[in-house]
Each structure stands twice: as C-alpha cells, then as structure tokens.
Design an enzyme around this catalytic site. Sequence first.
Site, PDB file in Angstrom:
ATOM      1  N   THR A  98      -9.330   1.679 -19.151  1.00 26.64           N
ATOM      2  CA  THR A  98      -8.998   0.829 -17.992  1.00 26.64           C
ATOM      3  C   THR A  98     -10.229   0.746 -17.091  1.00 26.64           C
ATOM      4  O   THR A  98     -11.298   1.261 -17.439  1.00 26.64           O
ATOM      5  CB  THR A  98      -7.853   1.445 -17.152  1.00 26.64           C
TER       6      THR A  98
ATOM      7  N   TYR B 293      -9.742  15.559  -8.031  1.00 33.30           N
ATOM      8  CA  TYR B 293      -8.839  14.716  -8.833  1.00 33.30           C
ATOM      9  C   TYR B 293      -7.864  15.634  -9.585  1.00 33.30           C
ATOM     10  O   TYR B 293      -6.640  15.435  -9.526  1.00 33.30           O
ATOM     11  CB  TYR B 293      -9.631  13.846  -9.806  1.00 33.30           C
TER      12      TYR B 293
ATOM     13  N   LYS C 179      -3.660  15.756  -8.889  1.00 27.01           N
ATOM     14  CA  LYS C 179      -2.649  15.542  -9.933  1.00 27.01           C
ATOM     15  C   LYS C 179      -1.856  16.826 -10.172  1.00 27.01           C
ATOM     16  O   LYS C 179      -0.658  16.796 -10.447  1.00 27.01           O
ATOM     17  CB  LYS C 179      -3.314  15.068 -11.230  1.00 27.01           C
TER      18      LYS C 179
ATOM     19  N   ASP D 237       0.875  -1.169   0.000  1.00 29.82           N
ATOM     20  CA  ASP D 237       0.000   0.000   0.000  1.00 29.82           C
ATOM     21  C   ASP D 237       0.917   1.225   0.000  1.00 29.82           C
ATOM     22  O   ASP D 237       1.614   1.478   0.990  1.00 29.82           O
ATOM     23  CB  ASP D 237      -0.891  -0.040   1.252  1.00 29.82           C
TER      24      ASP D 237
ATOM     25  N   SER E 263       0.388  11.582 -14.375  1.00 29.08           N
ATOM     26  CA  SER E 263      -0.576  12.642 -14.099  1.00 29.08           C
ATOM     27  C   SER E 263      -1.703  12.570 -15.132  1.00 29.08           C
ATOM     28  O   SER E 263      -1.881  11.528 -15.781  1.00 29.08           O
ATOM     29  CB  SER E 263       0.157  13.991 -14.136  1.00 29.08           C
TER      30      SER E 263
HETATM   31  N1  LIG Z   1      -7.442   5.604 -17.220  1.00 27.14           N
HETATM   32  C1  LIG Z   1      -7.421   6.901 -17.496  1.00 27.14           C
HETATM   33  O1  LIG Z   1      -8.231   7.382 -18.311  1.00 27.14           O
HETATM   34  C2  LIG Z   1      -6.395   7.798 -16.846  1.00 27.14           C
HETATM   35  C3  LIG Z   1      -6.275   9.113 -17.329  1.00 27.14           C
HETATM   36  C4  LIG Z   1      -5.341   9.960 -16.742  1.00 27.14           C
HETATM   37  C5  LIG Z   1      -4.538   9.507 -15.719  1.00 27.14           C
HETATM   38  N2  LIG Z   1      -4.688   8.220 -15.258  1.00 27.14           N
HETATM   39  C6  LIG Z   1      -3.841   7.787 -14.146  1.00 27.14           C
HETATM   40  O2  LIG Z   1      -3.217   6.567 -14.493  1.00 27.14           O
HETATM   41  C7  LIG Z   1      -2.940   5.833 -13.295  1.00 27.14           C
HETATM   42  C8  LIG Z   1      -3.409   4.399 -13.450  1.00 27.14           C
HETATM   43  O3  LIG Z   1      -4.806   4.391 -13.593  1.00 27.14           O
HETATM   44  P1  LIG Z   1      -5.634   3.209 -14.297  1.00 27.14           P
HETATM   45  O4  LIG Z   1      -6.499   3.857 -15.302  1.00 27.14           O
HETATM   46  O5  LIG Z   1      -4.745   2.098 -14.683  1.00 27.14           O
HETATM   47  O6  LIG Z   1      -6.594   2.818 -13.067  1.00 27.14           O
HETATM   48  P2  LIG Z   1      -6.922   1.408 -12.357  1.00 27.14           P
HETATM   49  O7  LIG Z   1      -7.143   0.356 -13.376  1.00 27.14           O
HETATM   50  O8  LIG Z   1      -8.009   1.739 -11.399  1.00 27.14           O
HETATM   51  O9  LIG Z   1      -5.572   1.069 -11.575  1.00 27.14           O
HETATM   52  C9  LIG Z   1      -5.187   1.731 -10.410  1.00 27.14           C
HETATM   53  C10 LIG Z   1      -4.048   0.978  -9.774  1.00 27.14           C
HETATM   54  O10 LIG Z   1      -3.635   1.706  -8.604  1.00 27.14           O
HETATM   55  C11 LIG Z   1      -3.478   0.767  -7.546  1.00 27.14           C
HETATM   56  N3  LIG Z   1      -3.669   1.364  -6.224  1.00 27.14           N
HETATM   57  C12 LIG Z   1      -4.760   2.008  -5.730  1.00 27.14           C
HETATM   58  N4  LIG Z   1      -4.559   2.333  -4.447  1.00 27.14           N
HETATM   59  C13 LIG Z   1      -3.312   1.893  -4.127  1.00 27.14           C
HETATM   60  C14 LIG Z   1      -2.532   1.935  -2.946  1.00 27.14           C
HETATM   61  N5  LIG Z   1      -2.992   2.518  -1.819  1.00 27.14           N
HETATM   62  N6  LIG Z   1      -1.294   1.387  -2.959  1.00 27.14           N
HETATM   63  C15 LIG Z   1      -0.815   0.803  -4.085  1.00 27.14           C
HETATM   64  N7  LIG Z   1      -1.495   0.735  -5.244  1.00 27.14           N
HETATM   65  C16 LIG Z   1      -2.736   1.276  -5.254  1.00 27.14           C
HETATM   66  C17 LIG Z   1      -4.541  -0.295  -7.802  1.00 27.14           C
HETATM   67  O11 LIG Z   1      -4.168  -1.527  -7.196  1.00 27.14           O
HETATM   68  P3  LIG Z   1      -4.715  -2.092  -5.798  1.00 27.14           P
HETATM   69  O12 LIG Z   1      -6.181  -1.756  -5.725  1.00 27.14           O
HETATM   70  O13 LIG Z   1      -4.412  -3.561  -5.880  1.00 27.14           O
HETATM   71  O14 LIG Z   1      -3.909  -1.422  -4.742  1.00 27.14           O
HETATM   72  C18 LIG Z   1      -4.446  -0.422  -9.319  1.00 27.14           C
HETATM   73  O15 LIG Z   1      -3.450  -1.359  -9.661  1.00 27.14           O
HETATM   74  C19 LIG Z   1      -3.611   6.595 -12.153  1.00 27.14           C
HETATM   75  O16 LIG Z   1      -2.659   7.381 -11.479  1.00 27.14           O
HETATM   76  C20 LIG Z   1      -4.611   7.481 -12.873  1.00 27.14           C
HETATM   77  O17 LIG Z   1      -4.938   8.647 -12.152  1.00 27.14           O
HETATM   78  C21 LIG Z   1      -5.586   7.361 -15.797  1.00 27.14           C
END
Ligand SMILES: NC(=O)c1ccc[n+]([C@@H]2O[C@H](COP(=O)([O-])OP(=O)(O)OC[C@H]3O[C@@H](n4cnc5c(N)ncnc54)[C@H](OP(=O)(O)O)[C@@H]3O)[C@@H](O)[C@H]2O)c1
Length: 264
Positions: free
Chosen positions: A175, A140, A144, A48, A126
């Site tokens: 995702t 959010y 960021k 975590d 970010s």
């Molecule tokens: N998808 C988009 O459209 C988008 C756009 C802009 C930016 N982002 C950024 O990209 C990054 C990845 O997002 P994603 O889209 O892949 O989302 P996701 O599928 O929800 O993945 C989030 C990941 O963060 C981990 N996480 C959450 N809380 C945690 C903690 N306390 N300690 C360690 N790991 C933790 C989760 O794993 P566990 O629950 O197992 O801990 C999961 O593996 C994020 O920073 C997000 O803000 C995403």
Amino acid sequence: MSKTIIITGTSSGIGFVLAEYFGKKGHKVYGLSRKHTESQYFRSIPTDVTDNNAVQQAIAEVLKTETKIDVLINNAGMGMVGAVEDSTKEDILKLFNLNLVGAVQMMSAVLPKMREHQFGQIINVSSIGSEMGLPFRGFYSASKSALDKVTEAMRYEVYPWNIHVCSLHLGDIKTNIAENRMRTKVSDPYKTIFDKVYSLMNSHVGDGTEPLVVAEYINSLLNKNKWKAHYYFGKFGQKIGVPLKWILPQGTYENLMKKYNKLD
Ligand SMILES: NC(=O)c1ccc[n+]([C@@H]2O[C@H](COP(=O)([O-])OP(=O)(O)OC[C@H]3O[C@@H](n4cnc5c(N)ncnc54)[C@H](OP(=O)(O)O)[C@@H]3O)[C@@H](O)[C@H]2O)c1
C-alpha cells in the site's frame, strides 16, 4: 445475509480495497476517512477518527439509514519512523491519537447499537510488529501493541452481548503506508544505520501481500462464529517471528532480528 459494515481509513490502501470488496459482495459499507472517496460500492463519510464529535456525527449519519451495525473494521492508521531518542512528544501523541485513541472512539461509538442488537464484530487492524519492538519503529510497535491490549481487555467486557473483538496482525501489505508515514528528524549518530533500515522496510512494503488477499482473509473471519483474540496474516518469514520470540533464547532472537533488519 447482508451486513452493515463500517470501515475506517477507506481513502487508500487496505481500507479502500476492503470497502469495495465487501460492497461488491452486497454488504452495506460505510467508509470513514478524512478524504472523501467516490465508489459505487460504498458510501464515504469524510471523518477524522481522532475527532470524537466527528466520529459521533458519522455514526449518527449511518444510523439515519441503518437500524443495526454488524461490523466495525478499525483500519485507519499511520506508521512512524525514527529513532526513539529523536521522537518528540508531539509526534508520539499524534501517532497514539490515531492508532489507539481513534480506534477506541470508533468502538465506543458503535457499541451501544451492537449491544442493542446483541451482535457485533470488531476487527482492530494491528501489525505483526506489535509483538516486538521494531528498530526505528518503536512507537509504531507500541501504538499497535497498546491497541492489542485494549482488544484483549474488551473481549471480557463485551462478550455477554455476543460482541466479538479481535486484533488482526498484518505483515507487510503493498500500500502507500510508506509514503504516508510520519518521519521524525534523524539525528547524526543514527543517519547511516537508519538509512539502511529505512530502505529495507520500504522494500518489504513494496514486496508485500496484495490488499485483496487481506480482504478475503477478513471475509473468512466474518463467517466464523467464534474468534480468537489474535490473528496473524502475512508472509511466513514475518509471521514466524512471533512464536520464535517466545521459543528462542532472547539473545538468539535478537541476533536473528538484527540479521533480518540488516543491522549486523
Ligand atoms: N501496509 C502494511 O504493510 C501494514 C502492515 C501492518 C499493519 N498495517 C495497518 O493497516 C492499516 C491500513 O494501512 P494502509 O497500509 O492501508 O495505509 P494507507 O494506505 O496509508 O492508508 C491509511 C488510511 O488511514 C486513513 N487515516 C489516516 N488518518 C486518519 C484520520 N485521522 N481519520 C480517519 N482516517 C485516517 C487514511 O485516510 P485519510 O488520509 O483520507 O484520512 C487512509 O485511508 C493501518 O492501521 C496500518 O497500521 C499496514
């Protein structure tokens, strides 16, 4: 050359794809998220990132087998939706604790080793939304944006040791982020407008870029000798929002944002 790469948030979404991608390329990849993930391409260390003791233990575990840490990709993060007025202190602190403090704790944990080896690359994942206050995603955007400012400051602090830091601002990526978002209660005055914006933001994620394309882009960054502070990656219609904010008169820009978010 094989690099030692630590990626956070590897149990799903972008982080999982990144970890497998770099593992398949022959790098030594360690994935840190709360849930354990089985993969033949990277080693999962359940962590975590908001718990500093757990972060220290995870890095100590990596250093049992590695003598250096070349790359940290601070990807673990969470979305949060709801009106600013409806957001509680607990919600806000929980979000900042992950999106800002968790990322900072990870950087503090790897920097001594990077300094020792006079090399390091840190990518803070970010959002394009950090450059503007998004409706019903104000905190959010703010979390960021706070990470971006820390990134900018750190660049001055760590460059003497050949350590490079950047913010990678992503547009919508396909995702599970929408399902994993925190959602505050929505009070009556906002219900109709919130529902419209909420279903739109979820459809944008559904139509988003594939995470594998993000992995290819990050790979190209890791091969560069010099980094800028900010990189923008996503669909043109989202990336263009960043320069438009500075070029257009404020009223015109806000009207465009209202149209984009179907608020008009
Ligand atoms: N998808 C988009 O459209 C988008 C756009 C802009 C930016 N982002 C950024 O990209 C990054 C990845 O997002 P994603 O889209 O892949 O989302 P996701 O599928 O929800 O993945 C989030 C990941 O963060 C981990 N996480 C959450 N809380 C945690 C903690 N306390 N300690 C360690 N790991 C933790 C989760 O794993 P566990 O629950 O197992 O801990 C999961 O593996 C994020 O920073 C997000 O803000 C995403």
